[in-house]
Design a protein around this motif. Structure first.
Motif, mmCIF file in Angstrom:
data_model
loop_
_atom_site.group_PDB
_atom_site.id
_atom_site.type_symbol
_atom_site.label_atom_id
_atom_site.label_comp_id
_atom_site.label_asym_id
_atom_site.label_seq_id
_atom_site.Cartn_x
_atom_site.Cartn_y
_atom_site.Cartn_z
ATOM 1 N N GLY A 53 0.784 -1.226 0.000
ATOM 2 C CA GLY A 53 0.000 0.000 0.000
ATOM 3 C C GLY A 53 0.815 1.275 0.000
ATOM 4 O O GLY A 53 0.255 2.368 0.046
ATOM 5 N N LEU A 54 2.135 1.175 -0.048
ATOM 6 C CA LEU A 54 2.966 2.371 -0.129
ATOM 7 C C LEU A 54 2.809 3.021 -1.497
ATOM 8 O O LEU A 54 2.644 2.336 -2.504
ATOM 9 C CB LEU A 54 4.443 2.029 0.073
ATOM 10 N N VAL A 55 2.903 4.329 -1.515
ATOM 11 C CA VAL A 55 2.824 5.067 -2.772
ATOM 12 C C VAL A 55 4.152 5.773 -2.991
ATOM 13 O O VAL A 55 4.668 6.463 -2.108
ATOM 14 C CB VAL A 55 1.659 6.083 -2.751
ATOM 15 N N GLY A 56 4.707 5.570 -4.187
ATOM 16 C CA GLY A 56 5.953 6.222 -4.560
ATOM 17 C C GLY A 56 5.715 7.159 -5.724
ATOM 18 O O GLY A 56 4.713 7.055 -6.437
ATOM 19 N N LEU A 57 6.655 8.080 -5.929
ATOM 20 C CA LEU A 57 6.553 9.041 -7.022
ATOM 21 C C LEU A 57 7.489 8.656 -8.156
ATOM 22 O O LEU A 57 8.684 8.438 -7.955
ATOM 23 C CB LEU A 57 6.892 10.454 -6.525
ATOM 24 N N LEU A 58 6.916 8.580 -9.331
ATOM 25 C CA LEU A 58 7.660 8.354 -10.571
ATOM 26 C C LEU A 58 7.709 9.701 -11.290
ATOM 27 O O LEU A 58 6.739 10.126 -11.896
ATOM 28 C CB LEU A 58 6.941 7.292 -11.409
ATOM 29 N N HIS A 59 8.847 10.413 -11.159
ATOM 30 C CA HIS A 59 9.007 11.724 -11.787
ATOM 31 C C HIS A 59 8.953 11.579 -13.304
ATOM 32 O O HIS A 59 9.373 10.560 -13.859
ATOM 33 C CB HIS A 59 10.349 12.360 -11.399
ATOM 34 N N ILE A 60 8.482 12.599 -13.991
ATOM 35 C CA ILE A 60 8.346 12.567 -15.447
ATOM 36 C C ILE A 60 9.687 12.256 -16.127
ATOM 37 O O ILE A 60 9.726 11.527 -17.110
ATOM 38 C CB ILE A 60 7.711 13.869 -15.990
ATOM 39 N N ARG A 67 11.250 13.046 -24.582
ATOM 40 C CA ARG A 67 10.514 14.153 -23.981
ATOM 41 C C ARG A 67 9.026 13.853 -24.040
ATOM 42 O O ARG A 67 8.553 13.207 -24.964
ATOM 43 C CB ARG A 67 10.812 15.441 -24.743
ATOM 44 N N MET A 68 8.299 14.354 -23.064
ATOM 45 C CA MET A 68 6.849 14.222 -23.088
ATOM 46 C C MET A 68 6.246 15.406 -22.354
ATOM 47 O O MET A 68 6.856 15.957 -21.450
ATOM 48 C CB MET A 68 6.397 12.889 -22.492
ATOM 49 N N LYS A 69 5.059 15.776 -22.764
ATOM 50 C CA LYS A 69 4.382 16.897 -22.118
ATOM 51 C C LYS A 69 3.669 16.460 -20.856
ATOM 52 O O LYS A 69 3.552 17.222 -19.915
ATOM 53 C CB LYS A 69 3.394 17.539 -23.087
ATOM 54 N N ILE A 123 6.999 12.647 -33.295
ATOM 55 C CA ILE A 123 7.716 13.893 -33.020
ATOM 56 C C ILE A 123 7.601 14.212 -31.529
ATOM 57 O O ILE A 123 6.514 14.271 -30.971
ATOM 58 C CB ILE A 123 7.127 15.076 -33.828
ATOM 59 N N LYS A 124 8.747 14.400 -30.888
ATOM 60 C CA LYS A 124 8.761 14.733 -29.465
ATOM 61 C C LYS A 124 9.230 16.160 -29.216
ATOM 62 O O LYS A 124 8.988 16.714 -28.150
ATOM 63 C CB LYS A 124 9.654 13.757 -28.687
ATOM 64 N N GLU A 125 9.896 16.753 -30.185
ATOM 65 C CA GLU A 125 10.264 18.160 -30.079
ATOM 66 C C GLU A 125 10.715 18.630 -31.450
ATOM 67 O O GLU A 125 11.454 17.931 -32.146
ATOM 68 C CB GLU A 125 11.390 18.363 -29.061
ATOM 69 N N GLU A 152 4.886 19.020 -35.653
ATOM 70 C CA GLU A 152 4.531 19.400 -34.296
ATOM 71 C C GLU A 152 4.558 18.198 -33.356
ATOM 72 O O GLU A 152 4.500 17.049 -33.780
ATOM 73 C CB GLU A 152 3.158 20.068 -34.259
ATOM 74 N N TYR A 153 4.636 18.526 -32.091
ATOM 75 C CA TYR A 153 4.693 17.535 -31.027
ATOM 76 C C TYR A 153 3.555 16.518 -31.159
ATOM 77 O O TYR A 153 2.406 16.883 -31.370
ATOM 78 C CB TYR A 153 4.594 18.239 -29.667
ATOM 79 N N GLY A 154 3.906 15.227 -31.036
ATOM 80 C CA GLY A 154 2.908 14.158 -31.061
ATOM 81 C C GLY A 154 2.561 13.645 -32.437
ATOM 82 O O GLY A 154 1.870 12.634 -32.577
ATOM 83 N N GLN A 155 3.030 14.320 -33.466
ATOM 84 C CA GLN A 155 2.718 13.910 -34.837
ATOM 85 C C GLN A 155 3.436 12.610 -35.185
ATOM 86 O O GLN A 155 4.621 12.445 -34.923
ATOM 87 C CB GLN A 155 3.144 15.023 -35.800
#
Length: 176
Positions: A53-60, A67-69, A123-125, A152-155
């Protein structure tokens, strides 16, 4: 919970966290790979419930080299994922997680690609000042194309693998 205020709720959450921490603190260690469930997605990262039940943080920045938005590009709430425990702050009861180490290193990811072949990418950037377009070939592998207007981003694009430079861990691509 009728009649409870925000201070009481915060105290209950803290008590639950402490109970979970005490149950699993001896079973977790840095570098260990654990199963988890995505509980919350924020612009800066993903909260993942792991053992006990522990919660951890996965930074972007620990999700992928690409890269991701938003982490919602990769994950959804309730999704089951494996993560690596990157660091543990036992005094504060905080756990930092990583996902990108589980996606393989540069060599492993580049292994399936050959020069002069056409593959799919995203495309990521697109940065005219860096004179480049970064194209994700795999979640942990990015190629770079010369900058061109209109992308553009995501294309989704098709790219020709122009050059794989293993010594520099770089892949040059041409958008076709």
């Amino acid at each position: 919970m009728k009649g409870t205020n925000s201070e009481e709720i915060a105290l209950l959450r803290k008590e639950e966290h402490e109970k979970a921490w005490n149950r699993v603190k001896d079973n977790i260690s840095e570098g260990k790979i654990v199963a988890g469930i995505v509980k919350n997605i924020r612009h800066f990262g993903v909260f993942v419930e792991i053992e006990g039940g522990l919660v951890g943080l996965l930074h972007i920045e620990d999700i992928s080299v690409s890269r991701m938005k938003s982490p919602s590009e990769r994950f959804s709430i309730g999704q089951k994922i494996n993560v690596m425990i990157k660091s543990i702050d036992k005094e504060k009861g905080r756990i930092v997680l990583s996902y990108k180490e589980l996606l393989g290193n540069w060599e492993e990811n580049a292994e399936g690609f050959e020069e002069k072949t056409v593959v799919d990418g995203i495309i990521k950037e697109a940065d005219k000042y860096k004179n480049g377009i970064f194209v994700e070939l795999k979640p942990n592998l990015v190629g770079m194309a010369e900058y061109k207007e209109g992308f553009e981003y995501g294309q989704k694009v098709k790219v020709l693998i122009k050059k794989i430079i293993k010594s520099k861990k770089k892949i040059k691509v041409i958008i076709v």
